[in-house]
Design an enzyme around this catalytic site. Structure first.
Site, PDB file in Angstrom:
ATOM      1  N   ARG A   1       0.827  -1.204   0.000  1.00 12.60           N
ATOM      2  CA  ARG A   1       0.000   0.000   0.000  1.00 12.60           C
ATOM      3  C   ARG A   1       0.859   1.250   0.000  1.00 12.60           C
ATOM      4  O   ARG A   1       0.446   2.322  -0.448  1.00 12.60           O
ATOM      5  CB  ARG A   1      -0.950  -0.013   1.199  1.00 12.60           C
ATOM      6  CG  ARG A   1      -1.815   1.249   1.316  1.00 12.60           C
ATOM      7  CD  ARG A   1      -2.967   1.068   2.297  1.00 12.60           C
ATOM      8  NE  ARG A   1      -2.531   0.518   3.555  1.00 12.60           N
ATOM      9  CZ  ARG A   1      -1.938   1.211   4.535  1.00 12.60           C
ATOM     10  NH1 ARG A   1      -1.698   2.501   4.381  1.00 12.60           N
ATOM     11  NH2 ARG A   1      -1.597   0.621   5.662  1.00 12.60           N
TER      12      ARG A   1
ATOM     13  N   TYR B   1     -14.464  15.903 -16.571  1.00 13.28           N
ATOM     14  CA  TYR B   1     -14.974  14.529 -16.606  1.00 13.28           C
ATOM     15  C   TYR B   1     -16.135  14.406 -15.627  1.00 13.28           C
ATOM     16  O   TYR B   1     -16.138  15.035 -14.557  1.00 13.28           O
ATOM     17  CB  TYR B   1     -13.831  13.577 -16.249  1.00 13.28           C
ATOM     18  CG  TYR B   1     -14.251  12.154 -15.995  1.00 13.28           C
ATOM     19  CD1 TYR B   1     -14.841  11.396 -17.005  1.00 13.28           C
ATOM     20  CD2 TYR B   1     -14.044  11.565 -14.761  1.00 13.28           C
ATOM     21  CE1 TYR B   1     -15.227  10.091 -16.766  1.00 13.28           C
ATOM     22  CE2 TYR B   1     -14.421  10.248 -14.522  1.00 13.28           C
ATOM     23  CZ  TYR B   1     -15.010   9.518 -15.524  1.00 13.28           C
ATOM     24  OH  TYR B   1     -15.392   8.229 -15.294  1.00 13.28           O
TER      25      TYR B   1
ATOM     26  N   ASP C   1      -5.646  18.218 -15.629  1.00 17.19           N
ATOM     27  CA  ASP C   1      -5.895  16.834 -16.024  1.00 17.19           C
ATOM     28  C   ASP C   1      -5.477  16.701 -17.484  1.00 17.19           C
ATOM     29  O   ASP C   1      -6.099  17.275 -18.371  1.00 17.19           O
ATOM     30  CB  ASP C   1      -7.383  16.508 -15.845  1.00 17.19           C
ATOM     31  CG  ASP C   1      -7.721  15.055 -16.145  1.00 17.19           C
ATOM     32  OD1 ASP C   1      -6.957  14.411 -16.893  1.00 17.19           O
ATOM     33  OD2 ASP C   1      -8.763  14.573 -15.661  1.00 17.19           O
TER      34      ASP C   1
ATOM     35  N   LYS D   1      -6.665   5.285 -19.780  1.00 16.17           N
ATOM     36  CA  LYS D   1      -7.053   5.658 -21.133  1.00 16.17           C
ATOM     37  C   LYS D   1      -5.885   5.521 -22.112  1.00 16.17           C
ATOM     38  O   LYS D   1      -5.361   4.437 -22.306  1.00 16.17           O
ATOM     39  CB  LYS D   1      -7.614   7.087 -21.110  1.00 16.17           C
ATOM     40  CG  LYS D   1      -8.694   7.325 -20.051  1.00 16.17           C
ATOM     41  CD  LYS D   1      -9.876   6.384 -20.191  1.00 16.17           C
ATOM     42  CE  LYS D   1     -11.096   6.796 -19.367  1.00 16.17           C
ATOM     43  NZ  LYS D   1     -10.870   6.877 -17.931  1.00 16.17           N
TER      44      LYS D   1
END
Length: 387
Positions: free
Chosen positions: A47, A101, A173, A198
């Protein structure tokens, strides 16, 4: 019992090994202290970081010209969350673009206000509107270089100047545009983030995000929040993403060339009301796109079909071989319908204000043969509109 040591080899693997281990053993408490204090490089608990994440982060760092190693997260929204939740507090104010988005918009309009963080949405191409929205408590401005889905281009240069003068953070972004088209750090951005799911990974089999800050202290805050919130990326997804990124430049350039062809083709079809592509002379932000994107107008095309929901349904049914799916950046072309997916939470009136109708489709162009792809769109649009 310790696991057996790996066999020694005078040669090395060509492919990065996959490291799925959740924990890493240290020899002594002193060694573990040194690792946590930064005196020794090493992994402790997945983690908090693992080899496959670092390999991908360093690759994106080089692409983005990031000054510090970025943070990988389990999704693009994980990266957005690290910024919006990890760097703000109750009483702060955040400005965002009106066409972020969909889930970023949801976080801006529903989740941040619930936590006592005020938000304002403005046109990212209008610096004066952003200036008018500033408050003493404004902490940051969040924009996409090219908006979703109308492909409007942010005034990144003007925003960077404004944010620098106001002493606030400019967060960019860069998912749509990627560092192949623009490196926001080079234009004055303070923080850059991606959905690696993406274009960078490129095969619709990875869910992954990335975020990096220009300032080292901010970068560390992002990392600490991501670890604390459990935004950990999967080693396997990181391993797949690295594989996909090896072909990124080739995929991007091919898809971009085909997108330009498709945009021009769609503009000539009688069933199409309008086409939006930043490389076309009729795009409202074409000059700004040419200035910012260095000739790269990317692989996204948006068009408006004549008609409404009935014609939209008919089009997707007739688009043989194309995936109707709310994603982008795959090797295959995908089509998305904002009114039923990314912007379904908005009223029809609000969508209309932003330039979207029931006939609006966003196309993420893939690697198909351009002539074949244009033929598919011709046939599907004709079937939907009676052309």
């Amino acid at each position: 019992m310790r696991p057996d040591a790996l066999p020694e080899s005078a040669s090395r693997p060509v492919v990065t090994p996959l490291s799925p281990s959740v924990v890493y053993a240290s020899d002594t408490p002193d060694m573990l202290d040194q690792q946590y204090d930064g005196g020794l490089q090493g992994y402790t608990y997945a983690r908090e970081g693992h080899p496959n994440a670092d390999v991908v982060a360093k690759r994106v760092d080089r692409m983005e010209n990031a000054p510090h190693m970025g943070v990988l997260t389990g999704s693009g929204m994980g990266a957005v969350s690290a910024v919006l939740l990890g760097l703000t507090e109750t009483g702060d104010h955040v400005i965002g673009s009106t066409q972020l988005y969909g889930r970023s918009l949801r976080m801006m309009t529903e989740d941040l206000p619930r936590l006592g963080i005020a938000t304002t949405l403005v046109d990212a191409g209008d610096v004066d509107a952003v200036r008018a929205a500033l408050r003493p408590e404004t902490r940051m401005v969040l924009v996409e270089v090219v908006s979703n889905p109308t492909l409007r281009v942010a005034d990144l240069e003007g925003l960077a100047t404004l944010c620098r003068e106001a002493g606030i953070l400019l967060v960019v972004d860069n998912t749509f545009t990627t560092p192949r088209a623009i490196r926001p750090f080079d234009w004055g951005a303070d923080i850059v983030l991606h959905s690696l799911t993406k274009l960078l990974a490129g095969h619709s089999d990875v869910t992954l995000g990335y975020v990096a800050a220009q300032d080292e202290a901010l970068n560390n805050r992002l990392r600490v929040f991501a670890v604390t919130a459990g935004l950990t990326p999967s080693p396997f997804d990181c391993w797949l993403a690295e594989r996909g990124m090896l072909s990124f430049d080739l995929r991007f350039d091919r898809a971009e060339q085909t997108a330009a062809c498709l945009a021009d083709h769609l503009a000539g079809l009688p069933g199409v009301a309008r086409v939006l592509y930043p490389g076309r002379a009729d795009h409202p932000d074409q000059a700004r796109a040419a200035h910012l994107l260095a000739g790269h107008f990317c692989n996204m095309v948006t068009f408006e079909l004549r008609g409404g929901r009935a014609e939209a349904n008919a089009f997707t049914r007739a688009a043989d071989g194309l995936s109707f799916a709310p994603t982008l950046g795959d090797v295959g072309t995908t089509i998305s319908h904002p009114a039923s997916s990314s912007h379904r939470a908005l009223t029809a009136e609000k969508r209309a204000e932003l330039g979207m109708s029931e006939g609006t489709f966003r196309v993420s162009v893939g690697l198909e043969d351009p002539e074949t792809l244009c033929a598919v769109f011709s046939q599907a649009i004709a079937a939907a509109t009676g052309g």
